[in-house]
Write a protein that holds these residues in place. Structure first.
Motif, PDB file in Angstrom:
ATOM      1  N   ASP A  43       0.818  -1.215   0.000  1.00 18.53           N
ATOM      2  CA  ASP A  43       0.000   0.000   0.000  1.00 18.53           C
ATOM      3  C   ASP A  43       0.849   1.262   0.000  1.00 18.53           C
ATOM      4  O   ASP A  43       0.453   2.281  -0.557  1.00 18.53           O
ATOM      5  N   LEU A  44       2.050   1.204   0.603  1.00 17.09           N
ATOM      6  CA  LEU A  44       2.940   2.368   0.570  1.00 17.09           C
ATOM      7  C   LEU A  44       3.407   2.636  -0.856  1.00 17.09           C
ATOM      8  O   LEU A  44       3.402   3.793  -1.316  1.00 17.09           O
ATOM      9  N   VAL A  45       3.792   1.586  -1.567  1.00 24.81           N
ATOM     10  CA  VAL A  45       4.257   1.752  -2.948  1.00 24.81           C
ATOM     11  C   VAL A  45       3.124   2.266  -3.828  1.00 24.81           C
ATOM     12  O   VAL A  45       3.318   3.155  -4.656  1.00 24.81           O
ATOM     13  N   ARG A  46       1.927   1.731  -3.629  1.00 26.24           N
ATOM     14  CA  ARG A  46       0.780   2.214  -4.410  1.00 26.24           C
ATOM     15  C   ARG A  46       0.513   3.691  -4.140  1.00 26.24           C
ATOM     16  O   ARG A  46       0.213   4.466  -5.065  1.00 26.24           O
ATOM     17  N   THR A  47       0.606   4.100  -2.889  1.00 24.02           N
ATOM     18  CA  THR A  47       0.393   5.503  -2.538  1.00 24.02           C
ATOM     19  C   THR A  47       1.417   6.400  -3.225  1.00 24.02           C
ATOM     20  O   THR A  47       1.082   7.476  -3.736  1.00 24.02           O
ATOM     21  N   MET A  48       2.674   5.966  -3.253  1.00 24.79           N
ATOM     22  CA  MET A  48       3.714   6.729  -3.941  1.00 24.79           C
ATOM     23  C   MET A  48       3.386   6.862  -5.424  1.00 24.79           C
ATOM     24  O   MET A  48       3.478   7.949  -6.000  1.00 24.79           O
ATOM     25  N   LEU A  49       2.992   5.752  -6.040  1.00 29.12           N
ATOM     26  CA  LEU A  49       2.706   5.775  -7.475  1.00 29.12           C
ATOM     27  C   LEU A  49       1.474   6.622  -7.785  1.00 29.12           C
ATOM     28  O   LEU A  49       1.423   7.298  -8.814  1.00 29.12           O
ATOM     29  N   ARG A  50       0.504   6.593  -6.895  1.00 33.18           N
ATOM     30  CA  ARG A  50      -0.676   7.437  -7.088  1.00 33.18           C
ATOM     31  C   ARG A  50      -0.268   8.908  -7.109  1.00 33.18           C
ATOM     32  O   ARG A  50      -0.772   9.698  -7.905  1.00 33.18           O
ATOM     33  N   GLY A  51       0.669   9.269  -6.240  1.00 31.42           N
ATOM     34  CA  GLY A  51       1.167  10.640  -6.228  1.00 31.42           C
ATOM     35  C   GLY A  51       1.896  10.985  -7.518  1.00 31.42           C
ATOM     36  O   GLY A  51       1.691  12.067  -8.093  1.00 31.42           O
ATOM     37  N   PHE A  52       2.742  10.069  -7.984  1.00 35.52           N
ATOM     38  CA  PHE A  52       3.460  10.307  -9.244  1.00 35.52           C
ATOM     39  C   PHE A  52       2.487  10.457 -10.417  1.00 35.52           C
ATOM     40  O   PHE A  52       2.743  11.207 -11.364  1.00 35.52           O
ATOM     41  N   ALA A  53       1.373   9.718 -10.371  1.00 35.87           N
ATOM     42  CA  ALA A  53       0.427   9.714 -11.492  1.00 35.87           C
ATOM     43  C   ALA A  53      -0.452  10.950 -11.545  1.00 35.87           C
ATOM     44  O   ALA A  53      -1.248  11.101 -12.474  1.00 35.87           O
ATOM     45  N   ARG A  54      -0.332  11.851 -10.580  1.00 31.95           N
ATOM     46  CA  ARG A  54      -1.120  13.076 -10.624  1.00 31.95           C
ATOM     47  C   ARG A  54      -0.654  14.016 -11.735  1.00 31.95           C
ATOM     48  O   ARG A  54      -1.404  14.879 -12.177  1.00 31.95           O
ATOM     49  N   LEU A  55       0.585  13.865 -12.145  1.00 30.88           N
ATOM     50  CA  LEU A  55       1.109  14.691 -13.231  1.00 30.88           C
ATOM     51  C   LEU A  55       0.836  14.031 -14.581  1.00 30.88           C
ATOM     52  O   LEU A  55       0.625  12.813 -14.655  1.00 30.88           O
ATOM     53  N   PRO A  56       0.869  14.780 -15.651  1.00 32.38           N
ATOM     54  CA  PRO A  56       0.639  14.188 -16.979  1.00 32.38           C
ATOM     55  C   PRO A  56       1.693  13.150 -17.354  1.00 32.38           C
ATOM     56  O   PRO A  56       1.418  12.250 -18.148  1.00 32.38           O
ATOM     57  N   VAL A  57       2.890  13.286 -16.795  1.00 39.94           N
ATOM     58  CA  VAL A  57       3.970  12.315 -17.012  1.00 39.94           C
ATOM     59  C   VAL A  57       4.420  11.815 -15.647  1.00 39.94           C
ATOM     60  O   VAL A  57       4.647  12.607 -14.729  1.00 39.94           O
ATOM     61  N   MET A  58       4.549  10.491 -15.497  1.00 40.19           N
ATOM     62  CA  MET A  58       5.026   9.938 -14.229  1.00 40.19           C
ATOM     63  C   MET A  58       6.546  10.042 -14.193  1.00 40.19           C
ATOM     64  O   MET A  58       7.246   9.364 -14.963  1.00 40.19           O
ATOM     65  N   LEU A  59       7.053  10.881 -13.319  1.00 38.02           N
ATOM     66  CA  LEU A  59       8.487  11.077 -13.165  1.00 38.02           C
ATOM     67  C   LEU A  59       8.974  10.190 -12.029  1.00 38.02           C
ATOM     68  O   LEU A  59       8.609  10.387 -10.864  1.00 38.02           O
ATOM     69  N   LEU A  60       9.801   9.203 -12.362  1.00 39.25           N
ATOM     70  CA  LEU A  60      10.219   8.185 -11.405  1.00 39.25           C
ATOM     71  C   LEU A  60      11.725   8.251 -11.176  1.00 39.25           C
ATOM     72  O   LEU A  60      12.476   8.637 -12.072  1.00 39.25           O
ATOM     73  N   PRO A  61      12.195   7.873  -9.982  1.00 37.55           N
ATOM     74  CA  PRO A  61      13.639   7.887  -9.721  1.00 37.55           C
ATOM     75  C   PRO A  61      14.353   6.844 -10.568  1.00 37.55           C
ATOM     76  O   PRO A  61      14.027   5.652 -10.511  1.00 37.55           O
ATOM     77  N   ALA A  62      15.307   7.273 -11.364  1.00 35.43           N
ATOM     78  CA  ALA A  62      16.004   6.371 -12.288  1.00 35.43           C
ATOM     79  C   ALA A  62      16.850   5.363 -11.521  1.00 35.43           C
ATOM     80  O   ALA A  62      17.526   5.700 -10.539  1.00 35.43           O
ATOM     81  N   GLY A  63      16.819   4.123 -11.989  1.00 37.75           N
ATOM     82  CA  GLY A  63      17.712   3.102 -11.467  1.00 37.75           C
ATOM     83  C   GLY A  63      17.344   2.544 -10.110  1.00 37.75           C
ATOM     84  O   GLY A  63      18.146   1.818  -9.505  1.00 37.75           O
TER      85      GLY A  63
END
Length: 248
Positions: free
Chosen positions: A132-152
């Motif tokens: 659920d923590l990982v899902r919450t993080m991804l939900r936050g990233f998905a609020r933007l038009p592009v999901m910006l994720l930490p590389a590597g």
């Protein structure tokens, strides 16, 4: 029948630990800031904490917050446990707290040391991040038009119910010190996790990996928070997000 105190008893993990132990016929006291009859802010302590620990055989310490105060809370709990001569304190921690210089991780590691030096019988279990923590993080990233994720950066999410089962087992065993870590069944890149999340939600987003800087990021990139040799979890992240979506 064993008498057990679960701190954070109304939280995501503590609630499940409480249910498991009560289901097995044990007397369980749930301690949290607002749940009577053991409504206690561990950071403040007080007479209710003394009543909560009096006569218990085991404390399972699940209460924690990234907002601060965990060390003070642990000191108050340990002091109360000593006075009550509680024979066993079980603590849930995080894989990598001794390798990743993230503020919350450093606090969890400090609490581990307090428990180890407490003079109490103790058990510490470290796990990877909950689904659920990982899902919450991804939900936050998905609020933007592009999901910006930490590389590597990879992750190894685990099902919280499986962790609750293990903590319930440990609570009924003798103090064991630091036990084997628990990791989720798969180590996945953040783009893989993001795509699993988007598929489950029926959404589309471009995914872009962005390099970051700093010691904490380098430690995450090196996998300091992972336990690939202890991939004992069963429910995958993709199964979790699909089933949670159906349940809503």
């Amino acid at each position: 029948m064993t008498t057990i105190l679960v701190t954070g008893g109304t939280g995501t993990l503590g609630r499940l630990v409480t249910e498991r132990l009560r289901g097995d016929g044990h007397e369980v006291r749930g301690l949290s800031r607002h749940a009577e009859p053991y409504a206690v802010d561990l950071r403040e302590g007080g007479p209710t904490l003394g009543r909560a620990v009096d006569g218990v055989d085991v404390i399972v310490h699940c209460a924690s917050t990234p907002k601060g105060g965990d060390e003070r809370a642990a000191r108050n709990l340990i002091e109360a446990a000593r006075r009550a001569q509680v024979p066993h304190l079980v603590y849930i921690s995080i894989v990598g707290v001794d390798r990743v210089p993230f503020g919350y991780y450093k606090t969890k590691h400090a609490v581990e040391r307090l428990i180890e030096e407490s003079g109490l019988g103790w058990t510490v279990l470290r796990t990877t991040q909950f689904h659920d923590l990982v899902r919450t993080m991804l939900r936050g990233f998905a609020r933007l038009p592009v999901m910006l994720l930490p590389a590597g950066v990879d992750d190894q999410p685990i099902e919280v119910a499986e962790v609750a089962d293990r903590l319930a087992e440990l609570a009924l065993e003798a103090p064991a010190g630091r036990v084997a870590d628990m990791g989720g069944p798969e180590v996945l890149t953040f783009p893989e996790l993001a795509r699993a999340y988007l598929r489950a939600e029926g959404r589309r987003r471009p995914v872009l990996s962005v390099p970051l800087a700093g010691k904490t990021y380098r430690a995450f990139r090196s996998g300091g928070h992972l336990a690939p040799q202890q991939a004992v979890g069963r429910r995958t992240f993709e199964e979790y997000v699909k089933e949670e979506r159906v349940a809503r």
